[in-house]
Design a protein around this motif. Structure first.
Motif, PDB file in Angstrom:
ATOM      1  N   THR A  17      10.144  -8.905   9.370  1.00 52.26           N
ATOM      2  CA  THR A  17       9.550  -7.694   8.805  1.00 52.26           C
ATOM      3  C   THR A  17       8.053  -7.878   8.597  1.00 52.26           C
ATOM      4  OG1 THR A  17       9.971  -8.406   6.511  1.00 52.26           O
ATOM      5  CG2 THR A  17      11.682  -7.109   7.604  1.00 52.26           C
ATOM      6  N   THR A  50       8.221   1.624   7.639  1.00 53.28           N
ATOM      7  CA  THR A  50       9.020   0.403   7.578  1.00 53.28           C
ATOM      8  C   THR A  50       9.883   0.402   6.324  1.00 53.28           C
ATOM      9  OG1 THR A  50       7.319  -0.804   8.791  1.00 53.28           O
ATOM     10  CG2 THR A  50       8.912  -2.115   7.546  1.00 53.28           C
ATOM     11  N   VAL A  89      12.133  -2.084   5.282  1.00 53.15           N
ATOM     12  CA  VAL A  89      12.534  -3.386   4.726  1.00 53.15           C
ATOM     13  C   VAL A  89      11.291  -4.256   4.599  1.00 53.15           C
ATOM     14  CG1 VAL A  89      14.004  -5.420   5.010  1.00 53.15           C
ATOM     15  CG2 VAL A  89      14.766  -3.216   5.893  1.00 53.15           C
ATOM     16  N   ALA A  90      11.180  -4.973   3.499  1.00 52.29           N
ATOM     17  CA  ALA A  90      10.063  -5.894   3.314  1.00 52.29           C
ATOM     18  C   ALA A  90      10.597  -7.245   2.855  1.00 52.29           C
ATOM     19  CB  ALA A  90       9.074  -5.350   2.290  1.00 52.29           C
ATOM     20  N   TRP A 132      15.937  -7.935  15.862  1.00 54.13           N
ATOM     21  CA  TRP A 132      15.907  -6.473  15.832  1.00 54.13           C
ATOM     22  C   TRP A 132      16.940  -5.870  16.773  1.00 54.13           C
ATOM     23  CZ3 TRP A 132       9.919  -5.491  16.603  1.00 54.13           C
ATOM     24  CH2 TRP A 132       9.229  -5.931  15.452  1.00 54.13           C
ATOM     25  N   LEU A 148      16.539  -3.640  11.470  1.00 51.54           N
ATOM     26  CA  LEU A 148      17.292  -4.750  10.889  1.00 51.54           C
ATOM     27  C   LEU A 148      18.332  -4.150   9.948  1.00 51.54           C
ATOM     28  CD1 LEU A 148      14.561  -7.400   9.955  1.00 51.54           C
ATOM     29  CD2 LEU A 148      16.369  -7.660  11.661  1.00 51.54           C
ATOM     30  N   PHE A 185       4.124 -11.064  10.368  1.00 49.32           N
ATOM     31  CA  PHE A 185       5.568 -10.907  10.219  1.00 49.32           C
ATOM     32  C   PHE A 185       6.145 -12.094   9.456  1.00 49.32           C
ATOM     33  CE2 PHE A 185       4.699  -8.341  14.027  1.00 49.32           C
ATOM     34  CZ  PHE A 185       5.453  -7.211  13.785  1.00 49.32           C
ATOM     35  N   LYS A 238      18.015  -0.510   9.327  1.00 52.77           N
ATOM     36  CA  LYS A 238      16.803   0.023   8.690  1.00 52.77           C
ATOM     37  C   LYS A 238      15.589  -0.217   9.587  1.00 52.77           C
ATOM     38  CE  LYS A 238      18.631  -0.566   4.025  1.00 52.77           C
ATOM     39  NZ  LYS A 238      18.444  -1.199   2.705  1.00 52.77           N
ATOM     40  N   GLU A 239      14.747   0.798   9.706  1.00 49.87           N
ATOM     41  CA  GLU A 239      13.657   0.768  10.674  1.00 49.87           C
ATOM     42  C   GLU A 239      12.540  -0.185  10.248  1.00 49.87           C
ATOM     43  OE1 GLU A 239      12.950   4.948  10.686  1.00 49.87           O
ATOM     44  OE2 GLU A 239      14.309   5.289  12.371  1.00 49.87           O
ATOM     45  N   ILE A 240      12.060  -0.967  11.229  1.00 56.35           N
ATOM     46  CA  ILE A 240      11.064  -2.004  10.969  1.00 56.35           C
ATOM     47  C   ILE A 240       9.750  -1.718  11.695  1.00 56.35           C
ATOM     48  CG2 ILE A 240      10.541  -4.466  11.185  1.00 56.35           C
ATOM     49  CD1 ILE A 240      12.824  -3.779   9.211  1.00 56.35           C
ATOM     50  N   TRP A 299       3.598   1.215   8.681  1.00 63.27           N
ATOM     51  CA  TRP A 299       4.317   1.118   9.953  1.00 63.27           C
ATOM     52  C   TRP A 299       3.478   0.302  10.915  1.00 63.27           C
ATOM     53  CZ3 TRP A 299       9.071   1.761  11.436  1.00 63.27           C
ATOM     54  CH2 TRP A 299       9.428   2.043  12.759  1.00 63.27           C
TER      55      TRP A 299
END
Length: 258
Positions: free
Chosen positions: A140, A132, A134-135, A36, A53, A208, A56-58, A15
């Motif tokens: 991200t 997090t 999403v990758a 975002w 995004l 990022f 889904k939490e970033i 995170w």
């Protein structure tokens, strides 16, 4: 999803969060830069939102109290199965625990610490919030690197915390360690010697992923931020170092092979 499926191996960056004075303006900046959207998160340390995004939490952004004049910087959180035990290990190996451990509502348990060289990082014991989600997509976190004066002492500190395997590049003019868990690279330590900025000191740097490094760097400027190191080639892709309007520094990268 089962707990086993969502568990992050202890020591894995899981995170990133940012504490700022102008929460609304900062949300506007990252919404325009990375796309975002935001929803409220745990409020233990004051107003706090999570950037998402596609739902889904970033990453997280919180608001500092008006009387707190702390450095504005992205903070990398490392996963742990036991925040209290990890906090004890941090203290016993020369680090400092500045906040916590404390519960963040039902999301998990956290602490903010600094290593023996003064670099601030977080630890996160996941409950409802695993980190997090999403990758690899634009906006991200793709990598976390500790920038420090030299890696030998702090490398041993992080090894003691999480049992990393260490892959070292040893040469007269390059001081670089890659931290691995279960054979997989998860983070790096870069010793830069006297090139370490005095006003920042040792720090963790969040990278990022972006679709286009040059276009994103131009957008940073248009949105009121600053480009500190223009886009350039690196072994990991095309990168640039930038800062948001409040001065939080981060790296944007179009990764090689993406």
């Amino acid at each position: 999803m089962t707990e086993a499926a969502t568990r992050r191996t202890p020591g894995t960056p899981c995170w990133v969060s940012l504490m700022v004075h102008g929460l609304a303006a900062t949300q506007d900046f990252y919404e325009a830069l990375f796309g975002w959207e935001f929803r409220p998160g745990p409020q233990q340390l004051g107003p706090y939102v999570r950037g998402l995004l596609d739902g889904k939490e970033i990453a997280g952004i919180g608001q500092l109290p008006p009387d707190r004049h702390l450095p504005i910087a992205w903070t990398t959180y490392l996963a742990t199965d036991d925040a209290d035990k990890t906090a004890e290990t941090i203290r016993s190996h020369g680090g400092t625990v500045g906040v916590g451990p404390l519960d963040a509502a039902e999301a998990g348990r956290m602490a903010i610490a600094s290593d023996p060289a003064g670099a601030v990082f977080g630890i996160w014991q996941a409950a409802a919030h695993t980190g997090t989600a999403v990758a690899g997509a634009h906006g991200t976190p793709v990598w976390n690197e500790l920038v420090t004066r030299e890696t030998s002492v702090v490398g041993k500190f992080y090894e003691a915390l999480f049992g990393y395997e260490v892959d070292a590049v040893v040469s007269a003019d390059f001081d670089f360690l890659t931290l691995l868990l279960e054979g997989r690279p998860v983070a790096s330590l870069h010793g830069v010697g006297r090139a370490l900025a005095r006003d920042r000191g040792a720090h963790w740097m969040t990278h990022f992923e972006v679709d286009d490094t040059d276009a994103t760097a131009r957008l940073v400027t248009e949105l009121g931020g600053h480009v500190l190191q223009p886009p350039r080639k690196s072994v990991n892709g095309r990168i640039a170092t930038v800062a948001d309007p409040e001065g939080a520094i981060f790296t944007i990268v179009r990764s090689s092979g993406v």
